[in-house]
Design a protein around this motif. Structure first.
Motif, PDB file in Angstrom:
ATOM      1  N   LEU A 124       2.250   1.812  -3.464  1.00  0.00           N
ATOM      2  CA  LEU A 124       1.246   2.383  -4.358  1.00  0.00           C
ATOM      3  C   LEU A 124       1.069   3.883  -4.112  1.00  0.00           C
ATOM      4  CD1 LEU A 124      -1.627  -0.274  -4.535  1.00  0.00           C
ATOM      5  CD2 LEU A 124      -0.135   0.497  -6.389  1.00  0.00           C
ATOM      6  N   GLU A 125       1.009   4.262  -2.847  1.00  0.00           N
ATOM      7  CA  GLU A 125       0.854   5.676  -2.519  1.00  0.00           C
ATOM      8  C   GLU A 125       2.052   6.484  -2.988  1.00  0.00           C
ATOM      9  OE1 GLU A 125      -1.716   7.423  -1.361  1.00  0.00           O
ATOM     10  OE2 GLU A 125      -2.801   5.528  -1.646  1.00  0.00           O
ATOM     11  N   SER A 126       3.235   5.898  -2.853  1.00  0.00           N
ATOM     12  CA  SER A 126       4.454   6.588  -3.311  1.00  0.00           C
ATOM     13  C   SER A 126       4.419   6.803  -4.817  1.00  0.00           C
ATOM     14  CB  SER A 126       5.694   5.779  -2.921  1.00  0.00           C
ATOM     15  OG  SER A 126       5.826   5.701  -1.517  1.00  0.00           O
TER      16      SER A 126
ATOM     17  N   LYS B  54       1.739   7.036  -6.676  1.00  0.00           N
ATOM     18  CA  LYS B  54       0.725   8.053  -6.972  1.00  0.00           C
ATOM     19  C   LYS B  54       1.248   9.453  -6.683  1.00  0.00           C
ATOM     20  CE  LYS B  54      -3.233   5.002  -6.122  1.00  0.00           C
ATOM     21  NZ  LYS B  54      -4.399   4.718  -5.235  1.00  0.00           N
ATOM     22  N   GLU B  55       1.975   9.590  -5.581  1.00  0.00           N
ATOM     23  CA  GLU B  55       2.541  10.891  -5.234  1.00  0.00           C
ATOM     24  C   GLU B  55       3.587  11.320  -6.262  1.00  0.00           C
ATOM     25  OE1 GLU B  55       4.052  10.628  -1.296  1.00  0.00           O
ATOM     26  OE2 GLU B  55       2.084  10.276  -0.384  1.00  0.00           O
TER      27      GLU B  55
ATOM     28  N   ALA C   5       0.828  -1.202   0.000  1.00  0.00           N
ATOM     29  CA  ALA C   5       0.000   0.000   0.000  1.00  0.00           C
ATOM     30  C   ALA C   5       0.863   1.254   0.000  1.00  0.00           C
ATOM     31  CB  ALA C   5      -0.932  -0.006   1.212  1.00  0.00           C
ATOM     32  N   THR C   6       1.941   1.209   0.773  1.00  0.00           N
ATOM     33  CA  THR C   6       2.864   2.351   0.815  1.00  0.00           C
ATOM     34  C   THR C   6       3.512   2.581  -0.543  1.00  0.00           C
ATOM     35  OG1 THR C   6       3.339   1.950   3.145  1.00  0.00           O
ATOM     36  CG2 THR C   6       4.930   3.278   1.918  1.00  0.00           C
TER      37      THR C   6
END
Length: 270
Positions: free
Chosen positions: A63-65, A67-68, A60-61
Motif C-alpha cells: 500500500l505504501e509503495s 501511495k509513493e 502494508a508495504t
C-alpha cells in the motif's frame, strides 16, 4: 456548435506530454477548457486480495509503495501539464475510487483525448480508454502523428446508430474542417443506407461535405482507412463497437482494425 471542455486522462508517464499537446490542439480553436485528470493506480483495487480485516507487513508495504508511486506520478503529470502553453486549463488528481471519479469527470466534458497505447490495450490508461468508450460512451479522440484541426476530416458512414452518433458529436470538428468527405462502403454492409442523408444533415449545419462510395466488397475497415489516407484526412470519424462487444473481441471488427492502424487520428463514439 462548439466544444467547451476537453479532457486528457494522465498517468504520470512519458506519453502525458503528447496527450496534453493533442488536447491543447483540440481545445484551442474552440477556446475550450483543457482538463488534465491524473488517474493513478487505485489502492481500492488491491484491497480484496489482502483479506478482510487484515493488514500484514507485506500488504502494508504494498500500500505504501502504491501511495509513493501515485505521488511521483502526480508530480510528473503536473509537470507535463504545466509545460503546455495553452492558457485555459485545469489540473486535477483523482482519489480512490479512481474509476468513479474518472467517469464523473468524463460526463462533463465534450471529448476525451488519448494516444495510441491506451487505445490498443497497453499501459496504465488502457482500462480508462475502454471505460470511456464502451461504458461511459464518451466520444474520444485518439491522437496520432499528423493530427490537425482545420484540415481534412473523413467520416466513415454506414447508416447505423454508432456512426450517426459519432458524426453528430463530431460536428464542431467538421465545422472547423477545410474539407469533409463521407466514405460509404455500400457493398461491405448488410444494411442499405444512403450517404446523401448524412450529406444533407451536414449541409443543414453549414458543412459542405463530399461523398465517396467505395466499391470494395468484404471487410469495410481496410477500404475506409485506405480511402481516408488517399483523401489526405488528418482525422477519421467513426462509430465504435458497432457489433456486440463480445463479438468485436472474438472476431476483431472494424473498431479493432481502426485502432491497430497507424494513421489517421481517430474520433470514435459508441
Amino acid at each position: 456548435m462548439s466544444w467547451a471542455r476537453i479532457m486528457t486522462p494522465l498517468s504520470g508517464g512519458e506519453a502525458d506530454k503528447a496527450t496534453v499537446a493533442a488536447g491543447a490542439m483540440l481545445a484551442e480553436p474552440f477556446g475550450a477548457e483543457l482538463a488534465g485528470v491524473y488517474a493513478p493506480a487505485d489502492v481500492a483495487d488491491v484491497l480484496p486480495w489482502m483479506g478482510e480485516g487484515f493488514l500484514g507487513g507485506v500488504q502494508a508495504t504494498a500500500l505504501e509503495s502504491l501511495k509513493e508511486a501515485a505521488a511521483v506520478g502526480e508530480a510528473k503529470a503536473r509537470a507535463a501539464f504545466a509545460a503546455c502553453g495553452y492558457g485555459k486549463k485545469q489540473f486535477m488528481s483523482l482519489q480512490t475510487p479512481v474509476w468513479a471519479g474518472l467517469s464523473a469527470e468524463s460526463r462533463l466534458c465534450d471529448v476525451v483525448v488519448f494516444t495510441n497505447d491506451p487505445a490498443r490495450g497497453r499501459g496504465p490508461l488502457a482500462e480508462a480508454f475502454q471505460q470511456m468508450v464502451a461504458d461511459e460512451q464518451r466520444p474520444v479522440l485518439i491522437a496520432r502523428e499528423g493530427l490537425k484541426v482545420g484540415g481534412t476530416v473523413a467520416v466513415a458512414w454506414d447508416g447505423g446508430k454508432e456512426a450517426s452518433r459519432a458524426a453528430r458529436l463530431a460536428m464542431p470538428l467538421l465545422e472547423k474542417a477545410s474539407r469533409v468527405v463521407i466514405l460509404a462502403a455500400l457493398k461491405a454492409s448488410s444494411r442499405g443506407f444512403d450517404p446523401a442523408r448524412l450529406q444533407a444533415y451536414c449541409a443543414a449545419r453549414g458543412v459542405d461535405a463530399g461523398v465517396q462510395v467505395l466499391s470494395e466488397p468484404g471487410d469495410a475497415a481496410p477500404a475506409l482507412l485506405k480511402a481516408a489516407e488517399a483523401a489526405g484526412a488528418e482525422i477519421l470519424v467513426a462509430g465504435a463497437f458497432g457489433h456486440p462487444r463480445l463479438q468485436e473481441f472474438i472476431f476483431g471488427g472494424a473498431t479493432r482494425t481502426f485502432l491497430n492502424s497507424e494513421r489517421p487520428s481517430l474520433f470514435l463514439s459508441h
